[in-house]
Enzyme design. Structure first.
Site, mmCIF file in Angstrom:
data_model
loop_
_atom_site.group_PDB
_atom_site.id
_atom_site.type_symbol
_atom_site.label_atom_id
_atom_site.label_comp_id
_atom_site.label_asym_id
_atom_site.label_seq_id
_atom_site.Cartn_x
_atom_site.Cartn_y
_atom_site.Cartn_z
ATOM 1 N N ARG A 270 0.819 -1.216 0.000
ATOM 2 C CA ARG A 270 0.000 0.000 0.000
ATOM 3 C C ARG A 270 0.851 1.264 0.000
ATOM 4 O O ARG A 270 0.315 2.358 -0.012
ATOM 5 C CB ARG A 270 -0.953 -0.028 1.199
ATOM 6 C CG ARG A 270 -1.933 -1.193 1.122
ATOM 7 C CD ARG A 270 -3.005 -1.117 2.201
ATOM 8 N NE ARG A 270 -3.882 -2.277 2.088
ATOM 9 C CZ ARG A 270 -3.769 -3.375 2.802
ATOM 10 N NH1 ARG A 270 -2.803 -3.470 3.690
ATOM 11 N NH2 ARG A 270 -4.605 -4.376 2.654
ATOM 12 N N VAL A 271 2.168 1.119 0.071
ATOM 13 C CA VAL A 271 3.051 2.275 -0.052
ATOM 14 C C VAL A 271 3.437 2.492 -1.511
ATOM 15 O O VAL A 271 3.517 3.614 -1.995
ATOM 16 C CB VAL A 271 4.300 2.099 0.838
ATOM 17 C CG1 VAL A 271 5.281 3.233 0.630
ATOM 18 C CG2 VAL A 271 3.894 2.024 2.303
#
Length: 535
Positions: free
Chosen positions: A399-400
């Protein structure tokens, strides 16, 4: 005959009603000045004595063991004990208060408890469970209480830190933007990890979960990173082999191993990840970067379930208590990238969770997935098909994302996931023997070469610049003319060629430089090399 109580009460009441004072309240007593001076001197002397007062009798809060067994104890009488406080049992044995109930305390014992009996006295220590922290722990193997297990002498810590500390708030954090290079092409290109991130490694047993974590630790050499490997419920022999590999690759110089083996009592397994995190937080709050691996949280949850059931807490789904989500959330939320005002340090968490037959919808896997910032899913079928690391690109996610990649990797790997997804869909379709056109055939060839490039042997992490060059050659189609069996030979030859003849260019890529001119330069070098290699 003795007067009855009723008559006695009536008599006293009558006497009070008939009482007349012989001395008027308005009368005054004259106190001489000498007596007044003496009184002031006595008061001053009493004040001086009270300031210097030291009690000769020490009051202790002492309880009594009412139940003992299976690593837990019931203690009665400690009314003022704190949650998580260390309690001292006979024989220098310590326990930790876990359940605070109205009439007793549920306590977990942190060592062998054979000599503890019902009726033994228990004393408060007034200290929340703590572990030693500091530079002296680097390179050492310790238990969850910070006691050395490697036979290399005592540890002199810089300080002590509570095993369960406060979580950094939103204001104390900043965005995750610095890459944490694992050295694995499949991860750094497809599911990148940033410093301060929480990335879950999940899969069935014997699919290479620990191998990814160990390769990541090995790749942190000369990266200004302190690594902490927390072994929870592993066999001692397995952990000994891991430690030997870390020593062989020079990784123990910056690594702390916290060991709670399968032979240790459940309370030690419960305490281990919190102790490892506390050791890492010391460095994080001093502006350092820390990588913490929890191997694995499935056994950690099982140990907590065992303690909870022994303490008579009500079981819920799969026998776990209702606070098992909080068990892991308060652990993993401590991973952070701190703000510059707090030194800019970071603690990156790599929790490992084991699934049963690939079931990611089980209780513990879904809990940890919802807490973390992405997951790397290892698939059994891919592992046995020779795709190692056996990462399922469809389920794995970070999710980064691109914020955790250097610019050259972000540019080169932008189409990699799409190419792999299309290849696997086409490969599943064409296995039924259907006729395929030229365009589909080219896609299959490209995808097969890319998949071969992503294969990587254990204990051989690759620097970021070398990954960029190899992936550039695969994505741009310079491997399409090669047989699949020759892809690995091409990769080794290309890396050796770049190291020998273009070291300055590789250094610029490693520093994150990438523009159109550099891309064309790399393209020309790779094209020329691929043509000479194919001859």
């Amino acid at each position: 005959m003795a007067m009855s109580s009723e008559r006695l009460g009536t008599s006293i009441k009558q006497r009070i009603e008939d009482y007349h004072p012989t001395v008027s309240l308005e009368s005054r007593v004259v106190i001489p000045d000498t007596i007044r001076d003496l009184t002031d001197e006595l008061v001053a002397d009493l004040e001086r004595r009270l300031v210097r007062f030291e009690p000769g009798v020490i009051v202790e809060d002492i309880g009594t063991v009412t139940l003992i067994g299976d690593g837990i104890a019931r203690v009665r009488g400690l009314r003022h004990v704190m949650a998580g406080e260390l309690l001292q049992f006979p024989g220098q044995l310590f326990g930790m208060a876990l359940s605070l109930e109205e009439d007793s305390i549920g306590c977990v014992l942190l060592d062998a408890f054979d000599h503890v009996r019902e009726g033994d006295q228990v004393r408060r220590t007034g200290r929340i469970a703590q572990v030693p922290v500091g530079e002296a722990l680097i390179g050492r193997v310790v238990d969850p209480l910070g006691r050395p297990l490697d036979g290399e002498g005592p540890i002199v810590p810089d300080a002590y830190r509570s095993v369960e500390g406060p979580v950094p708030g939103i204001v104390d954090r900043q965005n995750v933007h610095e890459p944490l290079q694992t050295g694995l092409k499949a991860i750094d290109a497809l599911t990148p990890i940033g410093r301060g991130q929480r990335e879950l490694i999940i899969g069935d047993r014997q699919t290479g979960k620990t191998a990814i974590a160990i390769d990541t630790i090995i790749n942190q050499k000369d990266q200004d990173m302190i690594c902490i490997y927390v072994a929870i419920g592993q066999k001692a022999s397995t952990v000994a082999g891991i430690i030997e590999k870390l020593r062989e690759h020079g990784a123990m110089e910056y690594t702390i191993v916290v060991l709670a083996s399968a032979a240790d009592p459940a309370p030690m397994l419960y305490l281990a990840p919190y102790a490892g995190t506390a050791m890492g937080e010391y460095f994080m709050y001093n502006g350092r970067h820390v990588l913490c691996v929890y191997d694995d949280l499935t056994k950690h949850a099982a140990a907590y379930r065992e303690l909870s059931l022994l303490l008579r807490r009500p079981p819920g789904r799969e026998g776990f208590p209702g606070d098992v989500f909080y068990l892991h959330s308060r652990l993993l939320e401590r991973a952070a990238k701190l703000s510059d005002g707090l030194g800019g340090g970071s603690l990156t968490a790599l929790p490992i969770v084991e699934t049963q037959a690939g079931d990611v919808s089980a209780y513990i896997p879904t809990n940890v997935i919802s807490i973390t910032d992405g997951q790397i899913f290892l698939e059994t079928d891919l592992f046995y098909a020779g795709q190692r690391p056996a990462i399922n690109v469809g389920i794995s996610v970070s999710r980064v994302g691109g914020d955790a990649q250097i610019r050259p990797m972000r540019r080169v790997a932008s189409s990699l996931r799409l190419d792999l997804s299309q290849y696997r869909e086409l490969a599943a379709f064409t296995q039924f023997g259907a006729d395929i056109d030229e365009s589909t055939r080219k896609q299959l060839i490209r995808g097969e070469r890319i998949q071969e490039v992503l294969k990587q042997d254990q204990y051989q992490p690759m620097p970021a610049a070398e990954q960029v060059v190899v992936l550039f050659a695969a994505v741009q189609g310079y491997l399409d003319r090669l047989e699949t069996e020759r892809v690995k030979d091409f990769e080794r030859a290309l890396i050796g060629f770049m190291r020998s003849n273009h070291a300055e260019l590789m250094e610029r890529i490693a520093q994150g430089e990438w523009d159109q001119a550099m891309e064309e330069e790399v393209r020309a070098i790779v094209r020329q090399f691929s043509e000479s290699f194919a001859e």
